[in-house]
Design a protein around this motif. Structure first.
Motif, PDB file in Angstrom:
ATOM      1  N   UNK A  28       0.816  -1.195   0.043  1.00 28.74           N
ATOM      2  CA  UNK A  28      -0.002   0.032  -0.007  1.00 28.74           C
ATOM      3  C   UNK A  28       1.052   1.476   0.061  1.00 28.74           C
ATOM      4  N   UNK A  29       1.693   1.328   0.807  1.00 27.78           N
ATOM      5  CA  UNK A  29       2.698   2.415   0.856  1.00 27.78           C
ATOM      6  C   UNK A  29       3.646   2.722  -0.098  1.00 27.78           C
ATOM      7  N   UNK A  30       4.161   1.471  -0.836  1.00 33.79           N
ATOM      8  CA  UNK A  30       4.896   1.459  -2.038  1.00 33.79           C
ATOM      9  C   UNK A  30       4.043   2.091  -3.209  1.00 33.79           C
ATOM     10  N   UNK A  31       2.803   1.480  -3.530  1.00 34.14           N
ATOM     11  CA  UNK A  31       2.109   2.030  -4.565  1.00 34.14           C
ATOM     12  C   UNK A  31       1.705   3.467  -4.320  1.00 34.14           C
ATOM     13  N   UNK A  74      -7.924  -4.727  -1.773  1.00 38.38           N
ATOM     14  CA  UNK A  74      -8.663  -5.512  -3.019  1.00 38.38           C
ATOM     15  C   UNK A  74      -9.436  -4.586  -3.805  1.00 38.38           C
ATOM     16  N   UNK A  75      -9.967  -3.235  -3.302  1.00 39.73           N
ATOM     17  CA  UNK A  75     -10.540  -2.213  -4.218  1.00 39.73           C
ATOM     18  C   UNK A  75      -9.384  -1.308  -4.617  1.00 39.73           C
ATOM     19  N   UNK A  76      -8.554  -0.751  -3.728  1.00 38.29           N
ATOM     20  CA  UNK A  76      -7.697   0.257  -4.087  1.00 38.29           C
ATOM     21  C   UNK A  76      -6.659  -0.127  -5.125  1.00 38.29           C
ATOM     22  N   UNK A  77      -5.840  -1.341  -4.961  1.00 39.83           N
ATOM     23  CA  UNK A  77      -4.639  -1.669  -5.752  1.00 39.83           C
ATOM     24  C   UNK A  77      -5.404  -1.801  -7.181  1.00 39.83           C
ATOM     25  N   UNK A  78      -6.521  -2.551  -7.720  1.00 37.85           N
ATOM     26  CA  UNK A  78      -6.872  -2.570  -8.925  1.00 37.85           C
ATOM     27  C   UNK A  78      -7.352  -1.058  -9.564  1.00 37.85           C
ATOM     28  N   UNK A  79      -7.873  -0.443  -8.454  1.00 35.76           N
ATOM     29  CA  UNK A  79      -8.038   1.117  -8.942  1.00 35.76           C
ATOM     30  C   UNK A  79      -7.169   1.728  -9.483  1.00 35.76           C
ATOM     31  N   UNK A  80      -5.821   1.641  -8.568  1.00 38.74           N
ATOM     32  CA  UNK A  80      -4.617   2.435  -8.870  1.00 38.74           C
ATOM     33  C   UNK A  80      -4.145   2.108 -10.243  1.00 38.74           C
ATOM     34  N   UNK A  81      -4.245   0.458 -10.475  1.00 31.50           N
ATOM     35  CA  UNK A  81      -3.734   0.156 -11.764  1.00 31.50           C
ATOM     36  C   UNK A  81      -4.566   0.714 -13.029  1.00 31.50           C
ATOM     37  N   UNK A  82      -5.839   0.714 -12.827  1.00 25.22           N
ATOM     38  CA  UNK A  82      -6.764   1.308 -13.843  1.00 25.22           C
ATOM     39  C   UNK A  82      -6.313   2.638 -14.125  1.00 25.22           C
ATOM     40  N   UNK A  83      -6.198   3.505 -13.053  1.00 24.31           N
ATOM     41  CA  UNK A  83      -6.076   4.975 -13.233  1.00 24.31           C
ATOM     42  C   UNK A  83      -4.630   5.372 -13.839  1.00 24.31           C
ATOM     43  N   UNK A  84      -3.810   4.157 -13.405  1.00 24.00           N
ATOM     44  CA  UNK A  84      -2.267   4.404 -13.866  1.00 24.00           C
ATOM     45  C   UNK A  84      -1.963   4.729 -15.182  1.00 24.00           C
ATOM     46  N   UNK A  91       4.272   0.631 -10.839  1.00 19.92           N
ATOM     47  CA  UNK A  91       3.503   0.645  -9.569  1.00 19.92           C
ATOM     48  C   UNK A  91       3.424  -0.886  -8.845  1.00 19.92           C
ATOM     49  N   UNK A  92       3.408  -2.006  -9.557  1.00 19.93           N
ATOM     50  CA  UNK A  92       3.817  -3.196  -9.132  1.00 19.93           C
ATOM     51  C   UNK A  92       5.069  -3.490  -8.469  1.00 19.93           C
ATOM     52  N   UNK A  93       6.110  -3.025  -9.075  1.00 21.31           N
ATOM     53  CA  UNK A  93       7.532  -3.259  -8.517  1.00 21.31           C
ATOM     54  C   UNK A  93       7.480  -2.519  -7.438  1.00 21.31           C
ATOM     55  N   UNK A  94       7.072  -1.144  -7.390  1.00 21.31           N
ATOM     56  CA  UNK A  94       7.172  -0.151  -6.360  1.00 21.31           C
ATOM     57  C   UNK A  94       6.570  -0.818  -5.013  1.00 21.31           C
ATOM     58  N   UNK A  95       5.242  -1.473  -5.308  1.00 24.43           N
ATOM     59  CA  UNK A  95       4.640  -2.226  -4.187  1.00 24.43           C
ATOM     60  C   UNK A  95       5.227  -3.324  -3.524  1.00 24.43           C
ATOM     61  N   UNK A  96       6.006  -3.940  -4.540  1.00 23.71           N
ATOM     62  CA  UNK A  96       6.674  -5.254  -3.974  1.00 23.71           C
ATOM     63  C   UNK A  96       7.975  -4.643  -3.208  1.00 23.71           C
ATOM     64  N   UNK A  97       8.758  -3.511  -3.900  1.00 28.05           N
ATOM     65  CA  UNK A  97       9.890  -3.296  -2.982  1.00 28.05           C
ATOM     66  C   UNK A  97       9.434  -2.595  -1.550  1.00 28.05           C
ATOM     67  N   UNK A  98       8.193  -2.054  -1.444  1.00 27.58           N
ATOM     68  CA  UNK A  98       7.588  -1.649  -0.233  1.00 27.58           C
ATOM     69  C   UNK A  98       7.421  -2.874   0.552  1.00 27.58           C
TER      70      UNK A  98
END
Length: 337
Positions: free
Chosen positions: A76-79, A205-215, A281-288
Motif C-alpha cells: 500500500x505505501x509503495x504504490x 482489494x478495491x484500491x490496488x486495482x483502482x490504482x492500476x486502472x487509473x495509472x 506501480x507493481x514493482x514499487x509495491x513489491x519493493x515496499x
C-alpha cells in the motif's frame, strides 16, 4: 521497435518476479525464524489444522498476521508513494513528506490524548485525518490548476503544522498517554491481528486495482500538464482520481500499523532504478513489501527480548537514502530542478 518493447517487457517481468521472490522469502523468514523458530513441516501441519501446543498460537495469532500485515502495508505505501512521485514528477512527493501521514498522526494523537481512544478508534481517527488533510492540501494548491511544486510546498507546510500539533499534544498529557501516542507514532506491527488483516485486505482489494486502472494516465501526467492534455488525458480528473486512490492507500496502511516512516518515500525511486528510470506501480509495491518485511525482522530480533517498532528501522533508512538521492541527482545534472 517491437523487439525492443518485447525485451523491455521481459526485463520488467524478470525484475518484478525477482523482487516478488525476495518478498516471498522474507515473508517465510518472518514466520519460520526469529526468537521462536518453526520448521516447515510443523508450519504446514499448523496451517492444515493440526494443533501443536505453543507453536500453533505463536504462528497463527502472532507471526502469520504480523507478516501478512507487513506485506500488505508495504504494498500500500509503495504504490501510494509511486503514484504521487510519478504524477508530480518529484521523488520528494510521497505521503510521508507532503503532510498526509502527518495528518493521520495528528488526528490519531488527538484521539488518544483528548478522548482516550484505543484500538479501532485510533485507526479510524488516523484514516479520517489523512483524508481531511489531503483534501485541504488539494483544495489550497489547486488555484489555477494543481502544479506539482505548489502541492508539495503546501503539503510540507501542512506537515510542519501537524508535527507542531502532535508535539504540543504530547507535551500537555500525562506520561502514560504520551508513551502510548509515541508508540503509535513510530509505526509498529506488534499489535497485528486477523481483524486488521481482513479490513486491510478488503480495502486493498478495491484500491490496488483502482490504482492500476487509473495509472494508465500516469505516463501522460509525467510529461507535464500541457503534454498530457495534448495526448488526450483529462488532466484534472485523472490527477484527482489518482490522488484520492493514493491517499486512501496510505491512509488505510497508516490506520493498520501507524505511520511507518519512509516506505512510500523509498519504494518508488528504488523501483525506478531497478527498471532503468521507468516507473512501475507493481514493482514499487513489491519493493515496499520487501522493505517492511526485512525491517520488521530486524526490529523483532535486533535486541533479545524486545520487539522494536518497525518504523524505528525504516525511519533510519530515510535520511541516508535522501542524501544519496540528492547526490546522484546532482551528478546527473538534476540537482537544481
Amino acid at each position: 521497435m517491437q523487439s525492443v518493447r518485447a525485451r523491455r517487457r521481459r526485463g520488467t517481468a524478470v525484475r518484478v518476479g525477482a523482487v516478488a521472490g525476495v518478498a516471498a522469502g522474507l515473508f517465510a523468514v518472518n514466520i519460520l525464524l526469529g526468537t521462536y523458530t518453526v520448521t516447515i513441516p510443523d508450519f504446514l501441519r499448523i496451517v492444515g489444522g493440526a494443533e501443536i501446543p505453543g507453536a500453533s498460537f505463536i504462528v497463527l495469532e502472532n507471526k502469520l498476521p504480523r507478516a501478512v500485515i507487513g506485506l500488505l502495508i508495504g504494498v500500500a505505501f509503495g504504490v501510494s508513494g509511486a503514484v504521487f512521485q510519478t504524477m508530480l514528477r518529484n521523488p520528494l512527493a510521497s505521503p510521508d513528506i507532503i503532510g498526509i501521514s502527518y495528518g493521520a498522526s495528528a488526528s490519531a494523537v488527538t484521539a488518544i490524548v483528548l478522548f482516550g481512544a484505543a484500538g479501532v478508534a485510533v485507526s479510524l481517527s488516523a484514516l479520517v485525518g489523512a483524508m481531511v488533510v489531503a483534501a485541504a492540501i488539494y483544495l489550497i494548491s489547486r488555484r489555477g490548476g494543481v502544479a506539482g511544486y505548489r502541492l508539495i510546498l503546501v503539503g510540507i507546510g501542512f506537515a510542519a503544522v501537524m508535527h507542531a500539533l502532535v508535539n504540543f499534544l504530547i507535551t500537555r498529557t500525562d506520561l502514560r498517554t504520551a508513551s502510548e501516542a509515541l508508540l503509535w507514532l513510530n509505526g509498529s506491527l506488534n499489535s497485528s491481528n486477523w481483524d486488521r488483516v481482513s479490513v486491510l485486505l478488503a480495502c486493498l482489494a478495491v484500491l490496488v486495482p483502482a490504482a492500476a486502472v487509473l495509472s494508465r494516465s500516469l505516463a501522460g501526467l509525467e510529461l507535464g500538464d500541457d503534454a498530457a492534455a495534448g495526448l488526450g488525458v483529462r488532466v484534472e480528473a485523472s490527477r484527482l482520481g489518482l490522488m484520492a486512490t493514493a491517499v486512501a492507500l496510505a491512509a488505510v496502511a497508516t490506520a493498520a500499523a501507524g505511520p511507518v516512516a519512509s516506505i512510500a518515500f523509498l519504494s518508488g525511486p528504488i523501483a525506478r532504478r531497478l527498471l532503468g528510470n521507468r516507473p512501475s506501480l507493481a514493482l514499487a509495491g513489491l519493493v515496499g513489501a520487501v522493505i517492511v518485511l526485512g525491517a520488521d525482522f530486524v526490529a523483532a530480533n535486533l535486541i533479545p527480548g524486545t520487539s522494536l517498532p518497525v518504523g524505528v528501522i525504516t525511519g533510519a533508512l530515510g535520511a541516508p537514502f535522501l542524501l544519496w538521492l540528492l547526490a546522484t541527482a546532482h551528478r546527473r545534472g538534476e540537482g537544481g530542478g
